[in-house]
Design a protein around this motif. Structure first.
Motif, mmCIF file in Angstrom:
data_model
loop_
_atom_site.group_PDB
_atom_site.id
_atom_site.type_symbol
_atom_site.label_atom_id
_atom_site.label_comp_id
_atom_site.label_asym_id
_atom_site.label_seq_id
_atom_site.Cartn_x
_atom_site.Cartn_y
_atom_site.Cartn_z
ATOM 1 N N ASP A 213 0.845 -1.199 0.000
ATOM 2 C CA ASP A 213 0.000 0.000 0.000
ATOM 3 C C ASP A 213 0.876 1.242 0.000
ATOM 4 O OD1 ASP A 213 -2.350 -1.576 0.225
ATOM 5 O OD2 ASP A 213 -2.031 -1.732 2.401
ATOM 6 N N THR A 214 0.357 2.331 -0.553
ATOM 7 C CA THR A 214 1.091 3.590 -0.515
ATOM 8 C C THR A 214 0.826 4.291 0.811
ATOM 9 O OG1 THR A 214 -0.721 4.734 -1.635
ATOM 10 C CG2 THR A 214 1.077 3.904 -3.002
ATOM 11 N N ILE A 215 1.820 5.042 1.275
ATOM 12 C CA ILE A 215 1.729 5.756 2.546
ATOM 13 C C ILE A 215 2.165 7.202 2.326
ATOM 14 C CG2 ILE A 215 2.154 3.674 3.916
ATOM 15 C CD1 ILE A 215 5.042 4.635 4.279
ATOM 16 N N PRO A 216 1.761 8.131 3.209
ATOM 17 C CA PRO A 216 2.226 9.520 3.078
ATOM 18 C C PRO A 216 3.711 9.624 3.394
ATOM 19 C CG PRO A 216 0.968 9.248 5.101
ATOM 20 C CD PRO A 216 0.821 7.966 4.343
ATOM 21 N N SER A 217 4.299 10.778 3.073
ATOM 22 C CA SER A 217 5.732 10.968 3.305
ATOM 23 C C SER A 217 6.054 11.232 4.768
ATOM 24 C CB SER A 217 6.255 12.115 2.444
ATOM 25 O OG SER A 217 5.501 13.283 2.674
ATOM 26 N N SER A 218 5.035 11.531 5.583
ATOM 27 C CA SER A 218 5.261 11.691 7.027
ATOM 28 C C SER A 218 3.964 11.375 7.764
ATOM 29 C CB SER A 218 5.721 13.111 7.362
ATOM 30 O OG SER A 218 4.771 14.067 6.946
ATOM 31 N N TYR A 219 4.113 10.902 8.985
ATOM 32 C CA TYR A 219 2.946 10.530 9.790
ATOM 33 C C TYR A 219 3.302 10.686 11.262
ATOM 34 C CZ TYR A 219 -0.579 7.609 12.058
ATOM 35 O OH TYR A 219 -1.566 7.141 12.882
ATOM 36 N N HIS A 220 2.404 11.311 12.017
ATOM 37 C CA HIS A 220 2.660 11.535 13.440
ATOM 38 C C HIS A 220 1.526 10.934 14.261
ATOM 39 C CE1 HIS A 220 4.279 13.304 17.045
ATOM 40 N NE2 HIS A 220 3.127 13.904 17.292
#
Length: 490
Positions: A213-220
């Motif tokens: 799956d694709t994911i965002p470039s950052s995650y908090h």
């Protein structure tokens, strides 16, 4: 006849039941439960006392770093495998632990039989290091210089490529040789304040996870910090900065290292190692913990290449007395130097690193013990020219505000001329990343877009939209105005 048929049918059912039972039992016994673990502790005998060795990397049979000892030299390992301690300073040691006891391992200094090494008039490697340090400090670039860069950053996990970023453009070295906290904190970037990079050509893949799956470039994630991550290409700039201000060639840091002469493929080298008594003291101005090799020129009066195998990194942004400086990152930093116009410059900076532990430096994927994310990066830096004082501030400010977010469109004709990635690595990148969507389509889909979007699905007000338009215009104006300078330096 009917009774006979019934007996045959009954026998068949019993036979089938027997085979099913056998398969189920065999499967139950063949399934492996959690592998038991045991603990080991690493020590060093200095002739007077036995001291624990912190942050020692533990290798598997394939020669990869799989575990890291903690600040007390303690490490927890599976009991069913052999592990290895390998070092240029200690005797190589095999490690196997048991569940019912603490395995104590006392390392000894390696007794190396070498051919006599005589470089110039130096008999002690520490004397030569002092000479090299004075030389590199007097000739090393110490004023702002503008040049060009090209390079790539690759994210891996479980042996699979999950992200790819490649760029070429302008590089601005500030020339600042002094360290102070928060030098690197601007824009949450890895080394942006010291070495600004502004891409003029760019291509990048989507960000994938192991599930495809694709994911965002950052995650908090505030509740589960181990799930947080941030993708920041060219981490190598920060590690190189750490080497500059606390490496064995830094005059004020020599006292923290041990040195000895060596020979590699007929070339004279100097091995170095952080002294054991300093490895656990996180209040010292030391940022990389480990050992490495200094490759010398034939005359012995210049450093040509530098390799640092580090098992721990202390965050460059934190004050020395602040807690939690240590970041669980292990890797190899390699630097090639060049000399022109009477100055020494970094020519190539290469980093291969694995992100251990939940507290880390903007790791590129969420923390999953046993499935740690790793990166492979390389920067090529050339054609530096000094900058006039009047140009420095405006140029640094402009490049810093844009950074890797130059949003340049993907130019397929430029990349057809060549890449810095080896053919072998690029085949692996294409194979792993192009299974669902071709790599070329990913390059096109990310063309002209920010690496880190300003908003992640949140409602955007009209004032925010207007602000974004101004930001985009500023970015495009900076890139357009500096492209001619890039062409000139190339």
């Amino acid at each position: 006849m009917v009774d006979s048929m019934k007996k045959v049918e009954k026998f068949r059912k019993l036979l089938l039941l027997f085979f099913l039972s056998f398969i189920l039992i065999n499967k139950a016994y063949s399934q492996k439960g959690p592998v038991p673990t045991g603990k080991a502790q690493l020590f060093f005998n200095d002739g007077k006392s036995i001291l624990p060795i912190p942050y020692m990397p533990i290798f598997n049979e394939a020669g990869e770093v799989e575990f890291l000892a903690d600040i007390d030299g303690l490490i927890e390992l599976p009991t069913d495998r052999l592990f290895y301690v390998r070092s240029q300073f200690y005797t190589d040691t095999v490690v196997q632990v048991r569940t019912d006891s603490l395995t104590k391992i006392i390392l000894e200094y390696k007794d190396v039989a070498l051919n006599p090494v005589e470089i110039k008039y130096f008999k002690d490697p520490r004397d030569q290091i002092k000479y090299l340090s004075k030389s590199i400090n007097s000739d090393y670039v110490s004023s702002p210089h503008l040049g060009v860069f090209s390079g790539y950053s690759i994210v891996n996990q479980q042996g699979k490529v999950l992200g790819y970023f490649e760029a070429a453009g302008l590089s601005l070295l500030s020339g600042n040789k002094k360290w102070k906290p928060w030098d690197f904190a601007v824009n949450n970037s890895s080394g942006e304040t010291y070495n600004h990079l502004l891409p003029m050509e760019l291509r990048r893949s989507h960000h994938w996870n192991l599930a495809g799956d694709t994911i965002p470039s950052s995650y908090h994630d505030e509740k589960n910090p181990q799930n947080s991550y941030g993708l920041l290409p060219f981490y190598c700039r920060e590690f190189y900065r750490a080497l500059e201000v606390s490496g064995p060639l830094d005059e004020k840091s020599i006292k923290y290292y041990d040195f000895r002469y060596g020979d590699e493929v007929g070339n004279d080298v100097i091995y170095f190692n952080i002294k054991d008594q300093f490895k656990a003291d996180d209040k010292l101005p030391i940022f990389l913990i480990g050992e490495g090799v200094i490759y010398l020129s034939n005359s012995g009066d210049m450093v040509e290449r530098f390799t640092f195998n580090f098992s721990s990194y202390r965050y460059l942004n934190f004050e020395l007395k602040r807690d939690l400086r240590n970041r669980g990152i292990s890797g190899i930093l390699t630097v090639v130097y060049d000399r022109y116009d009477g100055k020494i410059f970094p020519k190539e900076i290469e980093l291969e690193a694995k992100f251990f532990e939940s507290r880390n430096l903007f790791r590129p994927r969420s923390f999953d013990p046993g499935n740690e994310a790793s990166i492979k990066e390389k920067l090529y830096l050339t054609n530096y020219q000094p900058l006039a004082k009047d140009d420095v501030q405006n140029l640094a400010q402009a490049m810093n505000r844009v950074g890797l977010e130059s949003m340049v469109p993907y130019n397929s004709s430029y990349w057809r001329l060549g890449t810095k990635v080896s053919d072998k690595d690029f085949r692996k990148i294409q194979s792993d990343l192009g299974r669902i969507i071709s790599l070329e389509k990913q390059f096109l889909a990310n063309s002209g877009k920010r690496l880190h979007p300003w908003y992640n699905g949140e409602t955007i007000s009209s004032s925010d939209e207007e602000m974004n338009k101004r930001r985009i215009k500023y970015t495009l104006d900076v890139v357009t105005s500096l492209r001619s300078k890039w062409d000139e330096l190339n």
